[in-house]
Design an enzyme around this catalytic site. Sequence first.
Site, PDB file in Angstrom:
ATOM      1  N   GLU A 277       0.993   6.424   8.925  1.00 52.09           N
ATOM      2  CA  GLU A 277       0.631   7.264  10.071  1.00 52.09           C
ATOM      3  C   GLU A 277      -0.518   6.658  10.876  1.00 52.09           C
ATOM      4  O   GLU A 277      -0.845   7.143  11.946  1.00 52.09           O
ATOM      5  CB  GLU A 277       0.296   8.694   9.607  1.00 52.09           C
ATOM      6  CG  GLU A 277      -0.844   8.823   8.615  1.00 52.09           C
ATOM      7  CD  GLU A 277      -0.424   8.645   7.155  1.00 52.09           C
ATOM      8  OE1 GLU A 277       0.349   7.710   6.852  1.00 52.09           O
ATOM      9  OE2 GLU A 277      -0.903   9.411   6.305  1.00 52.09           O
TER      10      GLU A 277
ATOM     11  N   GLU B 176     -10.190  -3.068  -5.564  1.00 45.10           N
ATOM     12  CA  GLU B 176      -9.779  -3.747  -4.325  1.00 45.10           C
ATOM     13  C   GLU B 176     -10.693  -3.273  -3.190  1.00 45.10           C
ATOM     14  O   GLU B 176     -10.845  -2.069  -2.986  1.00 45.10           O
ATOM     15  CB  GLU B 176      -8.329  -3.363  -4.016  1.00 45.10           C
ATOM     16  CG  GLU B 176      -7.814  -3.951  -2.726  1.00 45.10           C
ATOM     17  CD  GLU B 176      -6.393  -3.499  -2.405  1.00 45.10           C
ATOM     18  OE1 GLU B 176      -6.117  -2.282  -2.439  1.00 45.10           O
ATOM     19  OE2 GLU B 176      -5.559  -4.373  -2.107  1.00 45.10           O
TER      20      GLU B 176
ATOM     21  N   SER C  25      -1.164   1.502  -1.681  1.00 42.26           N
ATOM     22  CA  SER C  25      -2.193   1.382  -2.714  1.00 42.26           C
ATOM     23  C   SER C  25      -1.615   1.759  -4.086  1.00 42.26           C
ATOM     24  O   SER C  25      -0.607   2.478  -4.180  1.00 42.26           O
ATOM     25  CB  SER C  25      -3.373   2.280  -2.357  1.00 42.26           C
ATOM     26  OG  SER C  25      -2.918   3.592  -2.158  1.00 42.26           O
TER      27      SER C  25
ATOM     28  N   CYS D  36      -2.817  -7.761   1.391  1.00 44.05           N
ATOM     29  CA  CYS D  36      -2.678  -7.702  -0.067  1.00 44.05           C
ATOM     30  C   CYS D  36      -2.631  -9.102  -0.654  1.00 44.05           C
ATOM     31  O   CYS D  36      -2.738  -9.265  -1.854  1.00 44.05           O
ATOM     32  CB  CYS D  36      -1.419  -6.933  -0.446  1.00 44.05           C
ATOM     33  SG  CYS D  36       0.056  -7.830  -0.039  1.00 44.05           S
TER      34      CYS D  36
ATOM     35  N   LYS E  75       9.570   5.625   6.586  1.00 45.97           N
ATOM     36  CA  LYS E  75       8.393   6.488   6.791  1.00 45.97           C
ATOM     37  C   LYS E  75       7.188   5.539   6.887  1.00 45.97           C
ATOM     38  O   LYS E  75       6.627   5.118   5.880  1.00 45.97           O
ATOM     39  CB  LYS E  75       8.249   7.437   5.593  1.00 45.97           C
ATOM     40  CG  LYS E  75       7.514   8.733   5.863  1.00 45.97           C
ATOM     41  CD  LYS E  75       6.104   8.588   6.408  1.00 45.97           C
ATOM     42  CE  LYS E  75       5.070   8.212   5.395  1.00 45.97           C
ATOM     43  NZ  LYS E  75       3.751   7.879   6.006  1.00 45.97           N
TER      44      LYS E  75
ATOM     45  N   PHE F 233      -0.317   0.558   6.210  1.00 42.37           N
ATOM     46  CA  PHE F 233      -0.796   0.265   7.567  1.00 42.37           C
ATOM     47  C   PHE F 233      -0.935  -1.227   7.835  1.00 42.37           C
ATOM     48  O   PHE F 233      -0.929  -1.646   8.989  1.00 42.37           O
ATOM     49  CB  PHE F 233      -2.156   0.959   7.811  1.00 42.37           C
ATOM     50  CG  PHE F 233      -3.341   0.206   7.251  1.00 42.37           C
ATOM     51  CD1 PHE F 233      -3.928  -0.842   7.971  1.00 42.37           C
ATOM     52  CD2 PHE F 233      -3.877   0.515   6.009  1.00 42.37           C
ATOM     53  CE1 PHE F 233      -5.011  -1.548   7.453  1.00 42.37           C
ATOM     54  CE2 PHE F 233      -4.952  -0.182   5.485  1.00 42.37           C
ATOM     55  CZ  PHE F 233      -5.525  -1.218   6.210  1.00 42.37           C
TER      56      PHE F 233
HETATM   57  P1  NAD Z   1      -1.654   3.940   1.224  1.00 37.59           P
HETATM   58  O1  NAD Z   1      -1.264   3.961  -0.205  1.00 37.59           O
HETATM   59  O2  NAD Z   1      -2.783   4.787   1.666  1.00 37.59           O
HETATM   60  O3  NAD Z   1      -0.406   4.382   2.144  1.00 37.59           O
HETATM   61  C1  NAD Z   1       0.866   3.806   1.996  1.00 37.59           C
HETATM   62  C2  NAD Z   1       1.921   4.830   2.386  1.00 37.59           C
HETATM   63  O4  NAD Z   1       1.850   5.920   1.483  1.00 37.59           O
HETATM   64  C3  NAD Z   1       1.751   5.398   3.788  1.00 37.59           C
HETATM   65  O5  NAD Z   1       3.002   5.488   4.398  1.00 37.59           O
HETATM   66  C4  NAD Z   1       1.128   6.755   3.542  1.00 37.59           C
HETATM   67  O6  NAD Z   1       1.485   7.697   4.518  1.00 37.59           O
HETATM   68  C5  NAD Z   1       1.697   7.153   2.196  1.00 37.59           C
HETATM   69  N1  NAD Z   1       0.784   8.014   1.437  1.00 37.59           N
HETATM   70  C6  NAD Z   1      -0.567   7.986   1.461  1.00 37.59           C
HETATM   71  N2  NAD Z   1      -1.054   8.923   0.638  1.00 37.59           N
HETATM   72  C7  NAD Z   1      -0.011   9.564   0.080  1.00 37.59           C
HETATM   73  C8  NAD Z   1       0.120  10.621  -0.868  1.00 37.59           C
HETATM   74  N3  NAD Z   1      -0.931  11.207  -1.405  1.00 37.59           N
HETATM   75  N4  NAD Z   1       1.356  10.994  -1.224  1.00 37.59           N
HETATM   76  C9  NAD Z   1       2.433  10.406  -0.704  1.00 37.59           C
HETATM   77  N5  NAD Z   1       2.366   9.404   0.204  1.00 37.59           N
HETATM   78  C10 NAD Z   1       1.165   8.965   0.590  1.00 37.59           C
HETATM   79  O7  NAD Z   1      -1.885   2.410   1.606  1.00 37.59           O
HETATM   80  P2  NAD Z   1      -2.481   1.819   2.961  1.00 37.59           P
HETATM   81  O8  NAD Z   1      -3.935   2.083   3.011  1.00 37.59           O
HETATM   82  O9  NAD Z   1      -1.635   2.184   4.106  1.00 37.59           O
HETATM   83  O10 NAD Z   1      -2.236   0.251   2.708  1.00 37.59           O
HETATM   84  C11 NAD Z   1      -3.145  -0.583   2.066  1.00 37.59           C
HETATM   85  C12 NAD Z   1      -2.755  -0.800   0.616  1.00 37.59           C
HETATM   86  O11 NAD Z   1      -1.460  -1.369   0.530  1.00 37.59           O
HETATM   87  C13 NAD Z   1      -3.675  -1.782  -0.089  1.00 37.59           C
HETATM   88  O12 NAD Z   1      -3.949  -1.284  -1.376  1.00 37.59           O
HETATM   89  C14 NAD Z   1      -2.853  -3.042  -0.164  1.00 37.59           C
HETATM   90  O13 NAD Z   1      -3.185  -3.926  -1.220  1.00 37.59           O
HETATM   91  C15 NAD Z   1      -1.496  -2.489  -0.347  1.00 37.59           C
HETATM   92  N6  NAD Z   1      -0.474  -3.458  -0.008  1.00 37.59           N
HETATM   93  C16 NAD Z   1       0.242  -4.004  -1.030  1.00 37.59           C
HETATM   94  C17 NAD Z   1       1.194  -4.946  -0.762  1.00 37.59           C
HETATM   95  C18 NAD Z   1       1.997  -5.544  -1.877  1.00 37.59           C
HETATM   96  O14 NAD Z   1       3.039  -6.094  -1.604  1.00 37.59           O
HETATM   97  N7  NAD Z   1       1.567  -5.453  -3.122  1.00 37.59           N
HETATM   98  C19 NAD Z   1       1.435  -5.343   0.557  1.00 37.59           C
HETATM   99  C20 NAD Z   1       0.697  -4.745   1.582  1.00 37.59           C
HETATM  100  C21 NAD Z   1      -0.261  -3.800   1.287  1.00 37.59           C
END
Ligand code: NAD
Length: 499
Positions: free
Chosen positions: A177, A384, A227, A282, A174, A150
């Site tokens: 959401e 985090e 994450s 991040c 994808k 997000f």
């Molecule tokens: P998230 O892991 O909740 O979601 C990321 C994606 O995974 C979304 O598209 C979501 O729909 C999908 N997803 C969520 N749960 C799932 C599941 N159980 N099974 C399959 N797919 C699933 O992350 P978020 O809250 O959207 O984003 C924040 C996180 O992203 C933070 O931890 C941040 O540090 C990280 N981030 C990392 C970087 C990097 O380059 N290292 C960059 C930006 C953000």
Amino acid sequence: MTREINHFINGTHVTGTSGRSGDVFNPNTGEVQAKVALATADEVRSAIAAAEKAFPDWRATNPQRRARVMFEFKHLVEKNMDQLAEMLSNEHGKVIADSKGDIQRGLEVIEFACGIPHLMKGEYTEGAGPGIDVYSMRQPLGVVAGITPFNFPAMIPMWMFGVAIACGNTFVCKPSEKDPSVPMRLAELFMEAGGPAGVLNVVNGDKEAVDTILTDPTIQAVSFVGSSAIAEYIYATGTAHGKRVQAMGGAKNHAIILPDADLDRVVDDLIGSAYGSAGERCMALPVAVPVGKEIGDELVTRLKPRVESLVVGVSTDPDANYGPLVTKEHMAKVKGFVDQGVAEGADLVVDGRDFSLQGYENGNFMGGCLFDNVTADMESYKEEIFGPVLQLVRADNYEDAVALPSKHQYGNGVAIYTQDGDAAREFASNVNVGMVGVNVPIPVPLAYHTFGGWKRSAYGGVNQHGPEGVRFYTKIKTVTSRWPTGVRSGSDFVIPTMK
Ligand code: NAD
């Protein structure tokens, strides 16, 4: 009537048929502003099929023409910058200027991708043997997919599809959401720029959509950012199904502040990078490690009034330093970490938990929090937080300070503040973290370099964008050819060597 956000498949908007949808909130007001369709496995498969059908022609389109589409796409995104920034800010909660920054960082990857004719050039050796030439070429993989978080709804999709599509792949995105509108709009603009139908598809969804992407045999590579727990799952599942996978995860970035650092700069940088975008980056800097008591005390004295005077406002307020957090659920999690830090014995110097914005009492607003005397054994340090919270971990000497980021489970970014070139050089060389800033708070590499952390911040070993991005989205083929074919020496049962 509540607005619906559906899918973009084969060049058109497709209404979701699953009967399942997610709430898209306005973080300023806490209200549901739209419903996003959550795709079934079959809907995802139809996007994959559209991408598969589009692949042969797109792959055969010469790289210069593909680059021209990217150029035009860049112009259209620039032309629509205000609308995109407003859309982004309205779903994510970042202030408008920061939303434009999110889009601009993505555009810089598109600019990089415009150089694809040069970036995909192979190698050639003439006369490697009698009449023998050896050459290699980079070829696209086929249908590839991106699953995005997000917190950068413009930049991260563009990191992925910008490079992938320029290389000649076709793409299924994808998005998160929580804020899916910008990726949908980017797909429309890509079509407007001359991108053929099916080259860039967007399917909205949750685990069902993700699992279809991870297991479908047509998908050749998956790029993920989110994450760490999900990144681990994506990496394990995607690779088990024979795909190339890069999966970026969470972060906890430290700033090491040596006694000779320019403290004015340090305070400015910490305030911007710990609290900008409400800490939902991040590459935020949520941990400061002053080395020595004197500089630690001075840092707290200077930071306290700055944190207390942060301007928290609606995301469209041009005077706001940062806006609301993305959802109530996320805000509760962030506040939970602050509660935990207090319970663990850290000193909460500034407490922003009870902040409320007049007129927007139901919005996801939180004031800045500042902790002193955080220690490495605290859970609130190990995890985090991803909110407007800065933790000071004091160190007695350089070695103890550097051990903190080096031993932390995450290894995305780190910064050092010093006037000492020797110390900075030794730090950059030896710290166990993937991206390093020297007197720079958020060392996000530019598009023509490459982005990626270490340890639990990234799985798969191949970074985003830059030359590594081109390598991720292409496979190399090497041809050994003999012309003319006239020279014959009979069968050879020994492996050919150059002896
Ligand atoms: P998230 O892991 O909740 O979601 C990321 C994606 O995974 C979304 O598209 C979501 O729909 C999908 N997803 C969520 N749960 C799932 C599941 N159980 N099974 C399959 N797919 C699933 O992350 P978020 O809250 O959207 O984003 C924040 C996180 O992203 C933070 O931890 C941040 O540090 C990280 N981030 C990392 C970087 C990097 O380059 N290292 C960059 C930006 C953000």
